[in-house]
Design a protein around this motif. Sequence first.
Motif, PDB file in Angstrom:
ATOM      1  N   THR A  20     -14.249  29.000 -22.856  1.00 44.12           N
ATOM      2  CA  THR A  20     -15.232  28.379 -23.369  1.00 44.12           C
ATOM      3  C   THR A  20     -16.832  28.691 -22.905  1.00 44.12           C
ATOM      4  N   GLY A  21     -16.824  28.945 -21.648  1.00 43.27           N
ATOM      5  CA  GLY A  21     -18.047  29.721 -21.135  1.00 43.27           C
ATOM      6  C   GLY A  21     -18.714  30.725 -22.055  1.00 43.27           C
ATOM      7  N   ARG A  22     -17.698  31.619 -22.288  1.00 43.31           N
ATOM      8  CA  ARG A  22     -18.007  32.899 -22.917  1.00 43.31           C
ATOM      9  C   ARG A  22     -18.811  32.423 -24.343  1.00 43.31           C
ATOM     10  N   LEU A  23     -18.038  31.441 -24.989  1.00 43.87           N
ATOM     11  CA  LEU A  23     -18.658  31.065 -26.265  1.00 43.87           C
ATOM     12  C   LEU A  23     -19.869  30.178 -26.134  1.00 43.87           C
ATOM     13  N   VAL A  24     -20.175  29.449 -25.093  1.00 41.96           N
ATOM     14  CA  VAL A  24     -21.446  28.730 -24.686  1.00 41.96           C
ATOM     15  C   VAL A  24     -22.693  29.986 -24.818  1.00 41.96           C
ATOM     16  N   ALA A  25     -22.329  30.889 -23.716  1.00 37.34           N
ATOM     17  CA  ALA A  25     -23.314  32.013 -23.654  1.00 37.34           C
ATOM     18  C   ALA A  25     -23.530  32.687 -24.880  1.00 37.34           C
ATOM     19  N   GLU A  26     -22.413  32.856 -25.825  1.00 34.87           N
ATOM     20  CA  GLU A  26     -22.854  33.464 -26.960  1.00 34.87           C
ATOM     21  C   GLU A  26     -23.803  32.703 -27.973  1.00 34.87           C
ATOM     22  N   HIS A  27     -23.453  31.178 -27.819  1.00 36.22           N
ATOM     23  CA  HIS A  27     -24.415  30.387 -28.678  1.00 36.22           C
ATOM     24  C   HIS A  27     -25.822  30.558 -28.156  1.00 36.22           C
ATOM     25  N   LEU A  28     -25.967  30.448 -26.763  1.00 35.19           N
ATOM     26  CA  LEU A  28     -27.398  30.566 -26.253  1.00 35.19           C
ATOM     27  C   LEU A  28     -27.886  31.590 -26.499  1.00 35.19           C
ATOM     28  N   LEU A  29     -27.251  32.904 -26.521  1.00 31.46           N
ATOM     29  CA  LEU A  29     -27.922  34.048 -27.040  1.00 31.46           C
ATOM     30  C   LEU A  29     -28.405  34.273 -28.337  1.00 31.46           C
ATOM     31  N   ARG A  30     -27.682  33.348 -29.110  1.00 30.34           N
ATOM     32  CA  ARG A  30     -28.198  33.532 -30.488  1.00 30.34           C
ATOM     33  C   ARG A  30     -29.589  32.586 -30.696  1.00 30.34           C
ATOM     34  N   ARG A  31     -29.476  31.544 -29.826  1.00 32.36           N
ATOM     35  CA  ARG A  31     -30.447  30.433 -29.820  1.00 32.36           C
ATOM     36  C   ARG A  31     -31.725  30.906 -29.140  1.00 32.36           C
ATOM     37  N   SER A  32     -31.672  32.176 -28.388  1.00 30.20           N
ATOM     38  CA  SER A  32     -32.769  32.501 -27.549  1.00 30.20           C
ATOM     39  C   SER A  32     -33.649  33.384 -28.677  1.00 30.20           C
ATOM     40  N   ALA A  33     -33.244  33.425 -29.728  1.00 30.28           N
ATOM     41  CA  ALA A  33     -34.088  34.100 -31.046  1.00 30.28           C
ATOM     42  C   ALA A  33     -35.097  32.808 -31.226  1.00 30.28           C
ATOM     43  N   GLU A  34     -34.656  31.911 -31.143  1.00 27.77           N
ATOM     44  CA  GLU A  34     -35.422  30.741 -31.934  1.00 27.77           C
ATOM     45  C   GLU A  34     -36.380  29.817 -30.761  1.00 27.77           C
ATOM     46  N   GLU A  35     -35.637  29.819 -29.436  1.00 22.69           N
ATOM     47  CA  GLU A  35     -36.490  29.293 -28.546  1.00 22.69           C
ATOM     48  C   GLU A  35     -36.481  30.098 -27.390  1.00 22.69           C
ATOM     49  N   SER A  36     -37.692  29.730 -26.557  1.00 23.87           N
ATOM     50  CA  SER A  36     -37.926  30.521 -25.488  1.00 23.87           C
ATOM     51  C   SER A  36     -37.459  29.688 -24.174  1.00 23.87           C
ATOM     52  N   PHE A  37     -36.366  30.516 -23.337  1.00 25.03           N
ATOM     53  CA  PHE A  37     -35.899  29.719 -22.245  1.00 25.03           C
ATOM     54  C   PHE A  37     -35.692  30.887 -21.209  1.00 25.03           C
ATOM     55  N   ARG A  38     -35.464  30.786 -19.773  1.00 26.17           N
ATOM     56  CA  ARG A  38     -35.153  31.621 -18.810  1.00 26.17           C
ATOM     57  C   ARG A  38     -33.730  31.372 -18.490  1.00 26.17           C
ATOM     58  N   TRP A  39     -32.775  32.115 -18.711  1.00 26.63           N
ATOM     59  CA  TRP A  39     -31.347  31.803 -18.475  1.00 26.63           C
ATOM     60  C   TRP A  39     -30.635  32.923 -17.759  1.00 26.63           C
ATOM     61  N   ALA A  40     -29.420  32.507 -17.322  1.00 27.55           N
ATOM     62  CA  ALA A  40     -28.667  33.486 -16.692  1.00 27.55           C
ATOM     63  C   ALA A  40     -26.955  32.992 -16.661  1.00 27.55           C
ATOM     64  N   LEU A  41     -26.335  34.277 -16.646  1.00 33.74           N
ATOM     65  CA  LEU A  41     -24.835  33.963 -16.719  1.00 33.74           C
ATOM     66  C   LEU A  41     -24.346  33.791 -15.324  1.00 33.74           C
ATOM     67  N   GLY A  42     -23.368  32.670 -14.848  1.00 33.64           N
ATOM     68  CA  GLY A  42     -22.869  32.634 -13.636  1.00 33.64           C
ATOM     69  C   GLY A  42     -21.408  32.738 -13.607  1.00 33.64           C
ATOM     70  N   GLY A  43     -20.868  33.090 -12.400  1.00 32.60           N
ATOM     71  CA  GLY A  43     -19.547  33.311 -12.029  1.00 32.60           C
ATOM     72  C   GLY A  43     -19.171  33.689 -11.098  1.00 32.60           C
ATOM     73  N   ARG A  44     -17.789  33.919 -10.695  1.00 30.34           N
ATOM     74  CA  ARG A  44     -17.482  34.537  -9.361  1.00 30.34           C
ATOM     75  C   ARG A  44     -17.138  35.954  -9.239  1.00 30.34           C
ATOM     76  N   ASN A  45     -17.254  36.697 -10.450  1.00 29.30           N
ATOM     77  CA  ASN A  45     -16.853  37.975 -10.496  1.00 29.30           C
ATOM     78  C   ASN A  45     -17.588  38.796 -11.421  1.00 29.30           C
ATOM     79  N   ARG A  46     -18.294  39.857 -10.667  1.00 30.63           N
ATOM     80  CA  ARG A  46     -19.442  40.489 -11.264  1.00 30.63           C
ATOM     81  C   ARG A  46     -19.047  41.336 -12.528  1.00 30.63           C
ATOM     82  N   ALA A  47     -17.755  42.137 -12.324  1.00 32.33           N
ATOM     83  CA  ALA A  47     -17.353  42.920 -13.505  1.00 32.33           C
ATOM     84  C   ALA A  47     -16.899  42.065 -14.593  1.00 32.33           C
ATOM     85  N   LYS A  48     -16.669  40.746 -14.366  1.00 33.00           N
ATOM     86  CA  LYS A  48     -16.217  40.161 -15.732  1.00 33.00           C
ATOM     87  C   LYS A  48     -17.418  39.598 -16.320  1.00 33.00           C
ATOM     88  N   LEU A  49     -18.381  39.183 -15.451  1.00 33.55           N
ATOM     89  CA  LEU A  49     -19.760  38.761 -15.904  1.00 33.55           C
ATOM     90  C   LEU A  49     -20.247  39.878 -16.771  1.00 33.55           C
TER      91      LEU A  49
END
Length: 414
Positions: A20-49
């Motif tokens: 689900t986290g990846r789908l949330v990130a996908e939605h926010l990346l699309r939305r960053s075309a319309e609204e301006s916000f500073r954001w990051a992806l978080g998790g425990r594994n760099r290669a997976k991120l």
Amino acid sequence: MEQQSEREFDLVVWGATGFTGRLVAEHLLRRSAEESFRWALGGRNRAKLEAVRDTIERETGRDAGTLPLVLGNSDDEASMAALAGRTRVVCTTVGPYAQYGSKLVAACVKAGTHYCDLTGEVQWIRRMIDRHHDDAVSSGARIVFTCGFDCIPSDLGTFFLQREAIARNGAPCSHVKYRVNDFAGGASGGTIASMLNMMEEAEHDPEVRRIVSAPYAINPKDQRSGPDAAERLGPSHDPDFGQWVAPFVMASINTKVVRRSNALLDHLYGRDFRYDEAVLMGSGPLGLAKAAGVSAGTAAGMGAMAIRPLRRLIGKRLPQPGEGPDAKTRESGHFDILLFGRHASDPARNLRGRVTGDRDPGYGSTSKMLGESALCLALDELASPGGCSTPAAAMGEALLTRLQKSAGLRFELE
Ligand SMILES: NC(=O)c1ccc[n+]([C@@H]2O[C@H](COP(=O)([O-])OP(=O)(O)OC[C@H]3O[C@@H](n4cnc5c(N)ncnc54)[C@H](OP(=O)(O)O)[C@@H]3O)[C@@H](O)[C@H]2O)c1
């Protein structure tokens, strides 16, 4: 406490490597075309991120190469404190929350960081409320549980219907019914793991069993009783819809959240407000047969899950963590909920409403609901206080607007 405006990020998607986290990130990346916000992806594994960054770039056609990555571990208090200190909002999909969520909530409460999640684990929400509500009020952190299919359609659907009732009738409906008319979708490994963990806790702890079945279990401490009884387990006939109804598996969490919203909104829906949920099964003998079949099937399923060896066997055959419904199932999925609001004294002033979603409820729609909740906490002017809250009490009108504009949900009067 450091000023929220000085934080490095507006929001971090914690658990971005999960289904689900990846789908949330996908939605926010699309939305960053319309609204301006500073954001990051978080998790425990760099290669997976990094792999998630590549995937969402491919899926959306938008550049994700410079999106910062935040590393940590939900089991580690110091790393949760560091995460909460870097961002204004944490949006988390790391579940089962009863296993992995407590240190993050504590860190957000302490740092005055707003928080939203997808838990449906009543026993854990109750624990977090008892432990942290007062401190969250003091720190100003809005800790908002249940920002997915459970419980946004229920919570915001009721908020919407009551807003209309107050505008038209000068008073809220005394009783709101939420009836599932239709839905299509699937389940993910994380959701199944959360359900199995809740059954496991209930097996060992009678207090958990009591909380799960108590209608006002997550209300404020001095308001844990009221006119509603525990959910019905069998079929019944609903004259307001002219159909037979069966129990809805998510009613146990949804109904409690709607009741907490009423309490936190200073009883906007009334002190004698009643609320219940069920699935519509049709009319006549066929409707009765279907309602009886679904009721018996639900009871048998819950019964089987309560027996440890059967639970483990069933768990192994269902999707595992990281797995979930494919893109076709998510895109062809949908949900359709009917609402009925009873006027306290005049049936001519009863209201009917509808809540619909344009993707499968659990993932396609849920990821958009959670993403919009995070944006709402980060960007909108909200009047609500800090505390362990609900989507309607924390974000109300602002979230209703976002869900209709950007999450494919519709709230309508019939
Ligand atoms: N309310 C709703 O409508 C709704 C809908 C969908 C999902 N959910 C809930 O959302 C949650 C996630 O579901 P899902 O299917 O997306 O689960 P999932 O695919 O299993 O993802 C779990 C995530 O948690 C991460 N994680 C696990 N342990 C961690 C730790 N110690 N530190 C940091 N990260 C850790 C995993 O990281 P790795 O990738 O490194 O393993 C992964 O990113 C579940 O609780 C589910 O019930 C609710």
